[in-house]
Design a protein around this motif. Sequence first.
Motif, PDB file in Angstrom:
ATOM      1  N   THR A 122       0.802  -1.211   0.000  1.00 16.50           N
ATOM      2  CA  THR A 122       0.000   0.000   0.000  1.00 16.50           C
ATOM      3  C   THR A 122       0.833   1.259   0.000  1.00 16.50           C
ATOM      4  OG1 THR A 122      -0.158  -0.193   2.377  1.00 16.50           O
ATOM      5  CG2 THR A 122      -2.019  -0.956   1.108  1.00 16.50           C
ATOM      6  N   ILE A 214      -2.703  -3.096  -6.619  1.00 18.86           N
ATOM      7  CA  ILE A 214      -2.258  -1.737  -6.315  1.00 18.86           C
ATOM      8  C   ILE A 214      -1.244  -1.231  -7.319  1.00 18.86           C
ATOM      9  CG2 ILE A 214      -1.023  -0.333  -4.670  1.00 18.86           C
ATOM     10  CD1 ILE A 214      -3.544  -0.836  -3.568  1.00 18.86           C
TER      11      ILE A 214
ATOM     12  N   MET B 238      -4.877  -5.454   1.335  1.00 23.05           N
ATOM     13  CA  MET B 238      -5.705  -4.251   1.388  1.00 23.05           C
ATOM     14  C   MET B 238      -6.942  -4.387   0.529  1.00 23.05           C
ATOM     15  SD  MET B 238      -4.737  -0.418   0.387  1.00 23.05           S
ATOM     16  CE  MET B 238      -5.814  -0.038  -0.965  1.00 23.05           C
ATOM     17  N   TYR B 242     -10.723  -2.724   1.157  1.00 20.13           N
ATOM     18  CA  TYR B 242     -10.920  -1.583   0.280  1.00 20.13           C
ATOM     19  C   TYR B 242     -12.186  -1.727  -0.527  1.00 20.13           C
ATOM     20  CZ  TYR B 242      -9.626   1.863  -3.302  1.00 20.13           C
ATOM     21  OH  TYR B 242      -9.592   2.933  -4.146  1.00 20.13           O
ATOM     22  N   PHE B 261      -3.303   3.316   3.820  1.00 22.63           N
ATOM     23  CA  PHE B 261      -3.671   3.880   2.531  1.00 22.63           C
ATOM     24  C   PHE B 261      -4.547   5.104   2.717  1.00 22.63           C
ATOM     25  CE2 PHE B 261      -4.062   3.613  -1.960  1.00 22.63           C
ATOM     26  CZ  PHE B 261      -5.351   4.016  -2.264  1.00 22.63           C
TER      27      PHE B 261
END
Lengths: 279, 301, 467
Positions: A122, A214, B238, B242, B261
Motif C-alpha cells: 500500500t 495496487i 488491502m 478496500y 492507505f
Amino acid sequence: MPLRRRDNLLTWLVVGPFAIVLAFPFYWMLQTSLKSELDLYNTENNPFAFGEGSPTLDNYRFLFGETQYGHWLLNTVLVGLVVVAITLAVSLPAGYALARLSGRWGQTLGVGLFLVYLVPPTLLFLPLSRVVAEVGLQDRLAALILVYPGFTIPFATWLLMGFFKSIPRELEDAALVDGASRLRTLFWIVFPISLPGILTVVIFTFSLCMNEFIYAIAFITSSDSKVVSTGIYTELIRGDVFYWGALMAATLIPAIPLALLYNTFLDRFIAGFTGGAFR
Amino acid sequence: MPRRRRRNLLEERRFLAPALIAPAVIFVGLLVGAPLILSVYLSLTNATAGSLTGDFVGFDNYASQWSDPNFRTAFRNTIAFTLLANAIVVLGASVLAHFLVREFRGKWLMRFLVLLPWAAPVALSTIGFLWIFDSLFSVVNWTLKELSLVDQFNPPQWLGEPNKALAAITTVHAWRLLPFATVIMIAGLASIPKEVDDAAKVDGATGLKKLWYVTLPLQLPIATIAVLFGIVFTATDMAVVYILTRGGPFNSTQMLPMWAFQTGIQGGSLGEGAAVALFLLPVLAIVTVLMLLFARRVEVT
Amino acid sequence: MRDGSSTHSDGGGQEMAGGRTTRREIVKRAGVGTILVVYGGALPKTAASGVPKYRTRELAGTLKIIQWSHFVPAYDKWFDNVYIKRWGQANDTEVIVDHINQADIPARAAAEVAAQSGHDIFFFLTPPAAYEDQVIDHAEIVQEVTKKRGKIKPVAFKSTYNQKTKKYFAFSDNYAPDPCNYRTDLWGEVGLKPTSWDNVLKAAPKLRAMGHPIGIGMSNEIDSNVALSALMMCFGSFIQNKEQRVVLNSKATVNVLKFARELYRQGMSNEIFAWTAASNNQAMLAGRLSMAMNAISITRSAELINPDLASKIELLPIPRGPNGRLGLEHVMGAYVVWKFAKNKPMAQKFLADLEIKYIGAFENSKFYNFPSWPASVPNIARRVERDAVAKPSGKYKILAEIADKYTLNPGWPGNTNAAIDEIFQKFLIPQMFAEVAQDRRTPEEAAKIYDRSFRGIFQKWRNLGKI
C-alpha cells in the motif's frame, strides 16, 4: 486404489459442503451475468430464476464489444508468463544454492527473503513509481513485469528450496563422482527432476501476478495497457454506476480456465511428488 | 588457461552459491529493500501528498498514530481477522486435504470447485462478494427473507453493521485462502513416503491413530508454512477491505494496510501513512521467525 | 446518420427514440461508428508499445490527460473521440486521454507525484487542496477564461483558491449540483413535499411504513459526505468559519446530529451504513427509496432502465433547515497541471479552451457538468427546461436554479482547504453521524470529539503553511 462405497459417501459428505461454499459465489456470478438489467434491479424478482429479458448474453457482448476486455486478458496473460519466466530464471539457482550450498548464513538469507512479504504494497508503490518513471516505463506493461518479480521471487525461492532439500543428495553426488561439474549437474540432473516443483512455482507465481492490484492501478492508466483487475475497475464502475452483470461476467471468464488449468497440473505435480523423488 | 580457472572457481562452493543467489538478492533488494528503506525514512518525516521528501519529525507520526483510536481499531482488527481467518483456513484445509488425496468418484469435479476461489483475481472475486452482500440485492438476504428468518424490511446489513462487516471480511479472507492452503497441505500429505505409510500399517496404526501419530507430525512443517503464508497474505492485504467496506462502517473494519492507505494516500499525510504501514512489520517479523524456527524443529527427516 | 450525430453538441436528446430503449442500445447506437474508429486503431498495436491512438498527420506536440470514467458513457465517447481530436488538430497537438475510476484517483495522483512524471493534466472530483505544492498556479488560465466569459462562479472560486498562499491550486471546469430526488407518487400519498427538513421528518415514518424509506447515506462514500455536510449547513452547523477556524462544536451541530438520528430511527433503514456511491442510485431505481440526495445520475439512469419510474421522480432543491437552504456541490471537476508536466503551455490552453466553449461538454454530459463560468453555456435555464427525454417535461428546469443559488463549496463559509480535503477524504463526517445514529456516542460527545480531531488536522496543515 478406489474407496469402498461407504468411504465414498463419507468423502462426499465432507468435501461436498466445502465445494459448495467455495464455488457458490461463482455460480452466483454466472447467474447474475446472464440476467438483463430490468430483471436484475427489480427487488421483487426471484434472483435464482430468470425474469424479464433473461437469460441474455448482453453483458458478455458488452464486455467484449464495448470495452477493451479482450485486450486486458491478453495483457494479464502476457505479464503473467513473462514474470513466471523471470522468476524461474532467478529462483531456480537461488533455491538450489540455499538448499545445498550455503549452510548457516543461507538459512538467514532464506528468512530474510521471506521478510519481504511483511511490507504492505500500500505504500511501497510510491517509491516504486519513482523507479518506474526514471526507467521510462510508466504506463507500460513492462513496468509490472519489472516490479512483480520483487514479490514472486521470494516465494518461488522458498518453494524451490523446499523441493531441492527433499531430493536425495545421492543423485547429485553420483553425477559428481562421474565427473560432471556442479553447474552441469544442476542443469541436467536436478532441474529435470524438480519439474513438479517448477510446475508449482509456475502456478503460484502466475496466481500472485493475477491477484496484484495496487501496482497495476498506480503504474498503468492507458486503456490498452491495463490488466484485467484494473480495467474492470475503470470501465465497469463509472462514478456511481456499477455494471453488475458485466462485472460478474468479467470475473468468471479468467477464473474458469485458470481453475481448469490448475486442476490439471495439480494431478501431475502430486504424482511427481509421490512417484519421482522418492524411490 | 583462464577458462580452466573460471570453471574451477565455479566449482568452489564459496563462489557458486553467491553467484546463484545474487540475482534473487539484487532483484528483491532493489524492488523491495530500497523502497522499504525509503518508507522508513518517510515515516520519520511530515511528507504529504505523494511527495517523497519532507521535514524530519522524529517519531511524531508513530506517536500521533498510536493515540488515534482509529489506528488502534485497525491494529486490533488486523490481528483478529488474521488469526480468525487463518484458524478457519487451517482447520478447513487440513480436513479437505485429507479427503482430497484419496481417489473417489467425482474427485476431479470437486477439486475444480475447490480451486475456483484461488483462480480468480482477488480484486474481482471481492467485487463478486460486494454483490452478494449488497445492501439491497444481497442474495443471502433474499434467501433469508424467503425462509422468513429475518425481518423483511430491515434485513441484516452484512457490510453496514460492525460485527457483521467483520464477519463478512473474515469470511472473504478465509474463502480466498482455503484453496491455497489445501493445495499446500495436499502436497505435504502426498510427500509422505510410502515406506512410512507401510510401516504404520505394519505397526497396526490405522485411522485416527495413524492420523495423530504419523500424519499430523509429518504434516506439521508444511502446515506451518501454509499458516505462515496465510497470515502474511491476510495481514498485509488491502484489496478485500478496500472493496467491501473501505474501512467502514465508521472505521470499525479498518485494517492496518487500509488505514495506511487512507491516511497516507487519500488523506494526504504520507509520513503518517508510512508509519502505520510499518507498524506491523516488527510484529510480523517476530511471528515469522518464531514459526520458521518451529517448522525447522518439527521437521522429521 | 443518427449514430454519428448523437455525439455532437447540438441541442441534446436526439439520440433517444421514444419508448423503452435500454442502456445497452443507447451505448451501442451512439458508439457503433466511433467504436470502429477506436478499435480499428487499437488492433494492430502491441500491448507494450504505447503507440498513440490515432494519427492522421504528424502532430507537433503531445498532451496527456487523465480523468475519471464519467458516469455518462456518452460524455467520454464525445470527449475522447470528437472533442480532443478536433482540438488536437486545431492546435497541432496530439491529445491522449486515459480514464480511471473515481475512487482510484488519489492513488494514481500520489503515484504520479512520487514518480515526478505522468500526465500533463490530472483530473480530480473534489478540489485537491493537499496537492497545492505539486501543481502550477492556475491563475493564468482563470484570467484567460475570465477575460472571455466574465466572472467565475463563487462556488468554484472558493473551492480552488487558497486565501493564505494566494494561489489557484486547481482549475475547475465544472461542478454538479445536488438536487433532492423524490417520488412524487409516494409523497403525494402522504400529502407532503420535501421542501423543508421538518416535512421530511414528518413524512418519514409514514413513508417507511409503506416500505419506502428515506435514503441519506451514512457510509464511507462520497454521496454520504456531500448530503450530510449539506444537512449540517442547513442547520447552521459548520466545520470552519470564514477565517478557517474550526467551529464544529456548537449547538447547531448537536441539533443536526439529533435530527439525523431521529430521521434514521423513524424513517430510514440500516442499509445506509453499508452504502457505496452506487447504492442510493440502485435503491431508488429499484423503487425502494422515497427520497435521495444525488446528482442527476439517478434520473438519467432511470430514463434508460425504467422510464415508468423516471416519470415518478422529481427534483427539488435541498430541503430548508433552521438556517435556510444551503446545498453543496455533488462533485466538482478540478483539473490540475502538474509542476512536472511536459507540455504546460498546451495544457493551459486546453483547459481554457474547454471552458470557454463549454456547450459541448454540458450537453454531452446530459447536464451533469455545470460550467464553472456560467456564461460559457448561454441560456442554461432554457436548455435544461427543454430536455426532450425528461418526463414529466421541464423536470430539469430546477437544476439551473439549484446550480445558481443553492450550491456551495465544501468548507463554506471558508474556502476549501487541505484540512477540509482531508476530512472529506477520510469520510469523518459520515463517521460522526453514523456513530450518533447507531447510539455509539451522544450528539454532545460526538460534537466535542470530532471538533478536537478536526482542530488537530487543521493545526497540522497550518503548520505546513497551507492555511
